[in-house]
Motif scaffolding. Structure first.
Motif, short mmCIF file in Angstrom:
data_model
loop_
_atom_site.label_atom_id
_atom_site.label_comp_id
_atom_site.label_asym_id
_atom_site.label_seq_id
_atom_site.Cartn_x
_atom_site.Cartn_y
_atom_site.Cartn_z
N TYR A 79 8.73 15.51 -57.26
CA TYR A 79 9.21 16.29 -56.56
C TYR A 79 8.48 16.86 -55.11
O TYR A 79 7.20 16.63 -54.79
N VAL A 80 8.73 15.77 -54.17
CA VAL A 80 9.06 15.48 -52.65
C VAL A 80 9.71 16.87 -52.05
O VAL A 80 10.63 16.57 -51.57
N PRO A 81 8.87 17.81 -51.55
CA PRO A 81 9.39 18.71 -50.53
C PRO A 81 9.69 18.51 -48.74
O PRO A 81 8.54 17.48 -48.62
N GLN A 82 10.44 19.02 -48.20
CA GLN A 82 10.06 18.16 -46.83
C GLN A 82 9.03 18.69 -45.66
O GLN A 82 8.69 17.78 -45.08
N ASP A 83 8.11 19.70 -46.51
CA ASP A 83 7.22 20.60 -45.76
C ASP A 83 6.19 19.21 -45.05
O ASP A 83 5.81 19.63 -44.34
N MET A 84 5.52 18.47 -46.05
CA MET A 84 5.01 17.17 -45.67
C MET A 84 3.83 17.54 -46.04
O MET A 84 3.44 17.86 -45.20
N ALA A 85 3.60 18.01 -46.95
CA ALA A 85 2.72 18.82 -47.16
C ALA A 85 1.21 17.92 -48.46
O ALA A 85 1.10 17.38 -49.62
N VAL A 86 0.75 17.12 -46.88
CA VAL A 86 -1.25 16.07 -48.11
C VAL A 86 -1.82 17.03 -47.09
O VAL A 86 -1.91 18.11 -46.17
N MET B 66 -11.65 39.01 -50.25
CA MET B 66 -10.41 39.43 -49.69
C MET B 66 -10.39 38.20 -49.33
O MET B 66 -8.65 38.67 -48.91
N GLN B 67 -10.87 37.09 -48.67
CA GLN B 67 -10.41 36.17 -47.51
C GLN B 67 -9.62 35.03 -48.90
O GLN B 67 -8.71 34.05 -48.49
N GLY B 68 -9.74 35.16 -50.43
CA GLY B 68 -9.39 33.63 -51.37
C GLY B 68 -7.83 34.23 -51.44
O GLY B 68 -7.79 33.39 -51.19
N GLY B 69 -7.09 35.00 -50.68
CA GLY B 69 -5.62 34.86 -51.03
C GLY B 69 -4.96 33.50 -49.72
O GLY B 69 -3.90 33.77 -49.67
N SER B 70 -5.86 34.23 -48.69
CA SER B 70 -5.79 33.46 -47.92
C SER B 70 -4.91 31.79 -48.12
O SER B 70 -3.37 31.18 -47.16
N SER B 71 -5.99 31.62 -48.24
CA SER B 71 -5.51 30.17 -49.13
C SER B 71 -4.46 29.34 -50.12
O SER B 71 -3.81 28.46 -49.99
N LEU B 72 -4.20 30.50 -50.94
CA LEU B 72 -3.18 30.60 -51.63
C LEU B 72 -1.92 31.18 -50.53
O LEU B 72 -0.80 30.16 -51.13
N ILE B 73 -2.07 32.03 -49.71
CA ILE B 73 -0.49 32.05 -48.64
C ILE B 73 -0.01 30.37 -47.90
O ILE B 73 0.27 30.40 -48.09
N PHE B 74 -1.31 30.37 -47.15
CA PHE B 74 -1.31 28.71 -46.90
C PHE B 74 -0.24 27.27 -47.41
O PHE B 74 0.39 27.22 -47.43
N ASP B 75 -1.35 27.83 -49.02
CA ASP B 75 -0.19 26.43 -49.89
C ASP B 75 1.04 26.74 -49.82
O ASP B 75 1.75 26.32 -50.09
N LYS B 76 1.29 28.30 -49.91
CA LYS B 76 2.69 28.57 -49.84
C LYS B 76 3.58 28.40 -48.89
O LYS B 76 4.13 27.56 -49.08
N ILE B 77 2.79 28.35 -47.22
CA ILE B 77 3.98 28.35 -46.43
C ILE B 77 4.28 26.56 -46.23
O ILE B 77 4.67 26.51 -45.47
N LEU B 78 2.54 25.84 -46.49
CA LEU B 78 2.89 24.77 -46.77
C LEU B 78 3.43 23.45 -46.85
O LEU B 78 3.76 23.02 -47.02
N GLY B 79 4.34 24.47 -48.16
CA GLY B 79 5.17 23.32 -49.74
C GLY B 79 3.92 23.33 -50.45
O GLY B 79 4.47 22.31 -51.45
N PHE B 80 2.79 23.20 -50.16
CA PHE B 80 1.73 22.86 -51.42
C PHE B 80 1.45 23.44 -52.32
O PHE B 80 2.55 22.70 -53.79
N LEU B 81 2.09 24.65 -52.38
CA LEU B 81 2.72 25.43 -53.93
C LEU B 81 4.01 24.89 -54.77
O LEU B 81 3.41 25.16 -56.31
#
Lengths: 316, 241
Positions: A79-86, B66-81
């Protein structure tokens, strides 16, 4: 059994029915799901990729149910979402090796192979942060291909890319299909879908309103497309046999069964109304026309409901 | 387990290559050691540096955790998750990888601070104390990372996360035994400080240099960390399915 199958697939978010009773079978082809923003494209993809549970109905990939056998589905798809996550601080090779490790693909050979397929071999050891948008998207495709999936899901794969980048992505997608892969794409770009997809489905307000080859859909819409450029202000005239389907500033687009008969009538009508016609074009209908005829202009009128959008995002 | 290490390695690489972030996180605890540890005139101890060093090590772990969560937040926002969740490897590995990364990052930062304390003249760090300190910081760090990653599952954006983080970190530190012993605190502060898990970690390290060691505090921290880890997995499963 088709690679991707859905029967009565439905997803509700509270009162909103995002996907409504969707039936679909996709097999060894490039299938394009077309629809306006908020029509249920992404929700459909999320359900097929096991990221969202259907409210009712079933779906399967390679015979594995997306709810009961989710883990087995995930082994067979990408699955490749549209966010461009690399990861921009990792090299192209590291980005792909990372996915290979998570897919349980051993060794470096396969990583090198997919990088080469996506024309990234030369830049494989550069940080992905130095890649162009098109290269980053190809890197994501390399990640997605590393475990040789049976079905590939791409959400807006060409969004934000320049013309050359888009062409490269579609060329790769077509090549994957040729090798027997099933590719499920969502897109906004009708001309791209027209060229690259074997079949397209049009989704509007959660309902699948048409599924067929782009050429068949265009033929079904039938007739001809008459585009007139007029001096403003102008009230469109109505003529028997011609239907106004769209208006873009000074361009009026009619749809007619027989242009040879209706064009003179239209011109006479505008002349009588005192509107000067500056240009005229008659052509076969495009997929855009098919899309607008089927899906309408859902986006206009209702304003963007941010709270509903947020709730939707939170629930997924 | 393998997938946990793969996610861990990814975060480690990204963090180390972020050069600036690696050092900037050390500035605050180093400033505490130098400007407070060396400078504050105190009457209850001969070496305030030796007194405050365990507190600052725990503070380092507190901010790192306490900083650890921000790494997960960015993964969530940027579509990695979403990409990771569609992979066949166990989904919880994403969470455990984050907890492990956050904890190890905190231990590395604490190592630099410990080295700095020794260079500044702290005398308490015998080899056995160093080993014990790592044990305490590991348990404490796991507890905090499990907490902060759980928090990240529910906060929608990074600003919200940073706000909650600031809201919790400072009071937790100042209501602990980091800066002064219980008998010099005003009674109301001492009452709070005794129930603050930050104090438990600090007291454990101090007591190892001057026994008896309150083993029950260590047990309490371990149990808390395990419970928080379980809650975190449960929440993660609920949010991602």
């Amino acid at each position: 059994m088709a690679t991707i199958e859905a029967a009565g697939l439905t997803r509700r978010f509270g009162e909103l029915v995002a996907v409504d009773d969707l039936d679909l079978a996709v097999d060894h082809e490039v299938f394009g799901l077309l629809g306006p923003n908020g029509s249920g494209k992404t929700t459909t993809v999320l359900m097929l990729t096991t990221l969202l549970r259907p409210t009712s109905g079933t779906a399967s990939v390679s015979g594995c149910d997306v709810v009961r056998e989710a883990a087995r589905v995930r082994e067979r798809i990408s699955y490749v979402p549209q966010d461009m996550a690399v990861d921009i601080k990792l090299s192209g090779r590291e980005n792909v090796s990372f996915f290979a490790a998570l897919y349980g693909v051993p060794g470096r050979d396969r990583v090198d192979e997919v990088l080469a397929i996506m024309d990234l071999a030369e830049r494989a050891d550069d940080l992905a942060g130095t890649y162009s948008g098109g290269m980053r998207r190809r890197l994501e495709l390399a990640q997605a291909l590393v475990h040789e999936p049976e079905a590939l899901f791409l959400d807006e794969p060409t969004i934000g890319l320049d013309v050359a980048g888009r062409q490269a992505i579609w060329a790769h997608i077509t090549e994957l299909r040729r090798r027997g892969m099933t590719v499920f794409v969502t897109t906004h770009y009708m001309d791209e879908a027209d060229h690259a997809c074997d079949r397209v489905g049009v989704i509007a307000k959660g309902r699948l309103v048409a599924v067929d080859a782009p050429a068949v859909l265009r033929r079904q819409l039938g007739g001809e497309r008459i585009s007139l450029r007029v001096d403003l202000p102008a009230t469109p005239v109505t003529v028997e046999g011609a239907r106004l389907v769209r208006r873009e500033d000074d361009e009026l687009i009619y749809h007619a069964d027989d242009a040879a008969e209706t064009v003179p009538a239209l011109l006479a009508g505008f002349a009588a109304a005192g509107v000067r016609v500056r240009g005229l074009e008659v052509a076969a209908p495009t997929l855009d026309d098919v899309f607008l005829a089927l899906a309408g202009r859902q986006d206009e009128g209702g304003s963007f409901d941010y709270r509903r959008f947020r709730n939707l995002m939170r629930r997924r | 387990m393998n997938a946990v290490l793969v996610y861990f390695a990814r975060d480690m690489r990204r963090w180390i290559r972020g050069r600036f972030n690696v050092w900037s996180a050390l500035i605050m605890p180093a400033a505490w050691l130098i400007f407070v540890g060396l400078a504050l005139p105190t009457r209850f101890t001969d070496s305030y540096l030796d007194f405050i060093a365990p507190g600052i090590l725990v503070l380092t772990m507190l901010s790192a955790g306490m900083q650890g969560g921000s790494s997960l937040i960015f993964d969530k926002i940027l579509g990695f998750l979403n990409k990771f969740l569609a992979l066949p490897s166990p989904r919880e590995a994403i969470l455990y990888g984050k907890i492990l990364f956050t904890t190890v990052r905190g231990l590395l930062q604490a190592s630099v601070i410990m080295l700095l304390a020794v260079l500044l003249g702290a005398t308490i760090f015998t080899p056995s104390l160093v080993a014990f300190t790592y044990l305490v910081l590991f348990v404490f760090g796991a507890l905090l990372s499990a907490f902060s990653t759980s928090l990240a599952l529910f906060v929608q954006d990074h600003d919200g996360y940073a706000a909650v983080n600031a809201l919790l970190s400072m009071p937790l530190f100042f209501t602990s035994s980091a800066l002064m012993p219980y008998d010099v605190m005003p009674p109301w502060l001492a009452a709070i400080a005794r129930y603050n898990p930050v104090s438990w970690a600090i007291d454990l390290i101090r007591s190892f240099a001057a026994p008896p060691v309150p083993w029950t505090s260590l047990l309490a921290l371990v149990l808390l960390a395990l419970a928080m880890g379980a809650v975190s997995s449960l929440l993660f499963r609920r949010v991602t399915v």
